[in-house]
Design a protein around this motif. Structure first.
Motif, short mmCIF file in Angstrom:
data_model
loop_
_atom_site.label_atom_id
_atom_site.label_comp_id
_atom_site.label_asym_id
_atom_site.label_seq_id
_atom_site.Cartn_x
_atom_site.Cartn_y
_atom_site.Cartn_z
N ASP A 386 0.80 -1.22 0.00
CA ASP A 386 0.00 0.00 0.00
C ASP A 386 0.84 1.28 0.00
OD1 ASP A 386 0.97 0.03 2.59
OD2 ASP A 386 -0.99 -0.23 3.55
N GLY A 387 2.17 1.15 -0.22
CA GLY A 387 3.03 2.31 -0.30
C GLY A 387 3.63 2.76 1.00
N ARG A 388 3.33 2.07 2.10
CA ARG A 388 3.83 2.50 3.42
C ARG A 388 5.12 1.81 3.84
NH1 ARG A 388 -0.18 5.42 6.16
NH2 ARG A 388 -1.78 5.99 4.67
N ARG A 389 5.51 0.73 3.16
CA ARG A 389 6.74 0.03 3.51
C ARG A 389 7.19 -0.78 2.31
NH1 ARG A 389 7.03 -3.81 7.82
NH2 ARG A 389 8.28 -5.16 6.48
N THR A 390 8.40 -1.32 2.39
CA THR A 390 8.92 -2.14 1.31
C THR A 390 8.24 -3.50 1.33
OG1 THR A 390 11.08 -1.07 1.49
CG2 THR A 390 10.99 -3.17 0.31
N PRO A 391 7.57 -3.89 0.25
CA PRO A 391 6.88 -5.20 0.24
C PRO A 391 7.87 -6.34 0.38
CG PRO A 391 6.16 -3.81 -1.60
CD PRO A 391 7.37 -3.15 -1.01
N GLY A 392 7.43 -7.39 1.05
CA GLY A 392 8.23 -8.59 1.16
C GLY A 392 8.00 -9.50 -0.04
N LYS A 393 8.63 -10.64 -0.05
CA LYS A 393 8.49 -11.58 -1.14
C LYS A 393 7.04 -12.06 -1.23
CE LYS A 393 10.19 -16.02 -2.88
NZ LYS A 393 11.05 -17.20 -2.61
N ASP A 394 6.47 -11.97 -2.42
CA ASP A 394 5.12 -12.45 -2.70
C ASP A 394 4.02 -11.70 -1.95
OD1 ASP A 394 6.17 -14.35 -4.43
OD2 ASP A 394 6.36 -15.84 -2.85
N ASP A 395 4.33 -10.52 -1.40
CA ASP A 395 3.26 -9.70 -0.81
C ASP A 395 2.32 -9.22 -1.90
OD1 ASP A 395 3.56 -9.65 1.98
OD2 ASP A 395 5.18 -8.17 1.88
N ASP A 396 1.06 -8.96 -1.50
CA ASP A 396 0.46 -9.19 -0.20
C ASP A 396 -0.08 -10.61 -0.10
OD1 ASP A 396 0.67 -6.97 1.61
OD2 ASP A 396 -0.56 -5.83 0.22
N LYS A 397 -0.35 -11.04 1.15
CA LYS A 397 -0.74 -12.41 1.39
C LYS A 397 -2.02 -12.50 2.21
CE LYS A 397 4.15 -13.74 1.62
NZ LYS A 397 5.22 -14.34 2.45
N ILE A 398 -2.67 -13.65 2.10
CA ILE A 398 -3.71 -14.06 3.03
C ILE A 398 -3.13 -15.23 3.81
CG2 ILE A 398 -6.04 -14.96 3.37
CD1 ILE A 398 -6.81 -13.74 0.70
N LEU A 399 -3.07 -15.12 5.13
CA LEU A 399 -2.50 -16.14 5.99
C LEU A 399 -3.62 -16.82 6.77
CD1 LEU A 399 0.45 -13.99 7.36
CD2 LEU A 399 0.56 -15.69 5.52
N ARG A 400 -3.48 -18.11 6.99
CA ARG A 400 -4.42 -18.84 7.82
C ARG A 400 -3.88 -18.98 9.22
NH1 ARG A 400 -5.51 -24.32 9.20
NH2 ARG A 400 -7.76 -24.69 9.55
N VAL A 401 -4.69 -18.57 10.20
CA VAL A 401 -4.28 -18.59 11.61
C VAL A 401 -5.19 -19.54 12.37
CG1 VAL A 401 -3.99 -17.22 13.71
CG2 VAL A 401 -3.46 -16.21 11.48
N THR A 402 -4.62 -20.57 12.96
CA THR A 402 -5.40 -21.48 13.80
C THR A 402 -5.44 -20.96 15.22
OG1 THR A 402 -3.44 -22.85 14.19
CG2 THR A 402 -4.89 -23.48 12.35
N LEU A 403 -6.46 -21.36 15.95
CA LEU A 403 -6.65 -20.88 17.32
C LEU A 403 -6.65 -22.02 18.33
CD1 LEU A 403 -9.46 -18.26 16.63
CD2 LEU A 403 -6.98 -17.87 16.80
#
Length: 403
Positions: A386-403
């Motif tokens: 979004d222009g606020r920082r240097t993107p990482g590899k393969d950004d942007d991402k959807i991550l799955r978080v288990t609880l």
């Protein structure tokens, strides 16, 4: 991989972001007027018939409900407090994924803010690009407009409600995704003030079929205290864009005195909660009550007295959080933090909230949205393109978080 032209756009944005780093938090100025284009009589989504309860919580009604809630019931949830863990990447190489809504089969509808595209993403990571939404004015520089929140129509997964920035305003529209193709958007609520920042943009259907809409102050803080303005509010509307029955002031306003709300979610008992960007003093997690004034710009963070509804949890200074998306499950609010670059969990006890706890700090960069999937996990989106920082590899991402 992303085409070279898009990489060039990012590099240009990063030059601007370097100058303004830390000076702006994610969050739009214009007139306070509004225009409504009534839904055609052929639309299959009827206006809601239910009204809120006395304390402002939506109550069930015969109106069709939105796509079955993905949030597991408290009885079915595992015992003990949630223990978030990133289980893997659902999808990557996305462009500022902003809105996220689940279909009944577990797939997700995702909006890309700057490209103005709608995607369908399966739990196994297959990404289908449904198409571009017409009439969207994308964000420029480190601005924040574009294609923002999305919600699936009650009882009709082929119909999408979206919040977007046009060349002249912010607006709520309805469009079809029938046959996997994006139809022409039909304006429902127009004239929402816009600016470079503070658009709001979150959409959330209530059990009674009404639609909650979060709207920023469009960088004109005085509008937040004007009950007749659409800016700096949480609105409650019918599916045709008109004010819902039972609203406190006879218009679309449900609550006011907001700076910029980007997260809305119901808890298991039907109470509405919201995340709100502060200016410099404090970000907020608020319990939203019908007709209440949340203080901006007169109050930021906690205050004494009963004139303004106080936050249930705060982050101070605002550089430690910048709360965007919000999801609630297992008596816990999960908050995506942009400047905080983490996921916060906040234990809820009725209308009270505990102390925020950070997870995955600096592991994945800026966190934009978080939503409860049908299987009980969280889908968490990054916002590094979004222009606020240097993107990482393969950004942007959807991550799955288990609880």
């Amino acid at each position: 991989m992303r085409p070279p032209a898009d990489l060039d756009r990012r590099h240009l944005l990063l030059g601007v972001a370097g100058v303004a780093a830390g000076g702006l938090v994610g969050c739009g100025s214009g007139s306070s007027g509004s225009g409504v284009s009534p839904a055609p009589s052929s639309v299959a989504v009827p206006p809601p018939t239910g009204t809120p309860s006395a304390d402002g919580s939506p109550t069930p009604s015969p109106a069709p409900r939105a796509t079955p809630s993905p949030t597991p019931t408290e009885r079915a949830a595992p015992s003990g407090p949630p223990d978030p863990d990133v289980a893997g990447t659902v999808a990557d190489d996305l462009d500022v994924p902003w809105g996220l809504a689940f279909f009944a089969n577990g797939d997700a509808l995702v909006s890309e803010r700057d490209r103005a595209r709608l995607l369908r993403v399966t739990p196994k990571g297959k990404v289908t690009r449904l198409g571009e939404v017409r009439g969207v004015a994308p964000a420029t520089g480190i601005g924040e407009g574009g294609l923002l929140g999305v919600a699936l129509a009650p009882g009709d997964e082929d119909t999408v409600f979206a919040y977007l920035t046009s060349a002249s305003d912010n607006r709520v529209v309805r469009l079809s995704v029938r046959g996997g193709k994006v139809g022409r958007p039909k304006p429902l609520l127009t004239g929402i003030p816009t600016s470079v920042h503070h658009h709001g943009g979150r959409l959330l259907f209530a059990p009674d079929g009404t639609l909650f809409v979060s709207v920023g102050d469009a960088e004109d803080s005085a509008l937040a205290q004007q009950k007749g303005s659409l800016a700096g509010k949480i609105l409650r509307i019918r599916t045709d864009g008109r004010a819902a029955s039972g609203n406190p002031y006879g218009n679309r306003t449900w609550s006011y005195g907001h700076r910029n709300v980007e997260g809305l979610a119901f808890d298991a008992d039907g109470r509405l909660w919201a995340t709100e960007f502060g200016d410099k003093r404090a970000d907020e997690l608020n319990r939203i009550v019908k007709g209440r004034n949340y203080g901006w710009p007169r109050v930021e963070g906690r205050s004494s007295g009963d004139d303004y509804a106080g936050p249930r949890a705060t982050w101070s200074p605002t550089s430690s959080c910048s709360p965007a998306g919000l999801a609630i499950t297992r008596s816990t609010a999960f908050v995506g933090a942009l400047q905080g670059r983490c996921l916060f969990s906040v234990a809820l006890d009725g209308t009270d909230a505990g102390k925020p706890k950070a997870h995955f700090a600096d592991d994945h960069g800026r966190i934009r949205n978080v939503a409860v999937a049908p299987d009980g996990s969280l889908w968490m989106t990054t916002s590094n393109t979004d222009g606020r920082r240097t993107p990482g590899k393969d950004d942007d991402k959807i991550l799955r978080v288990t609880l």
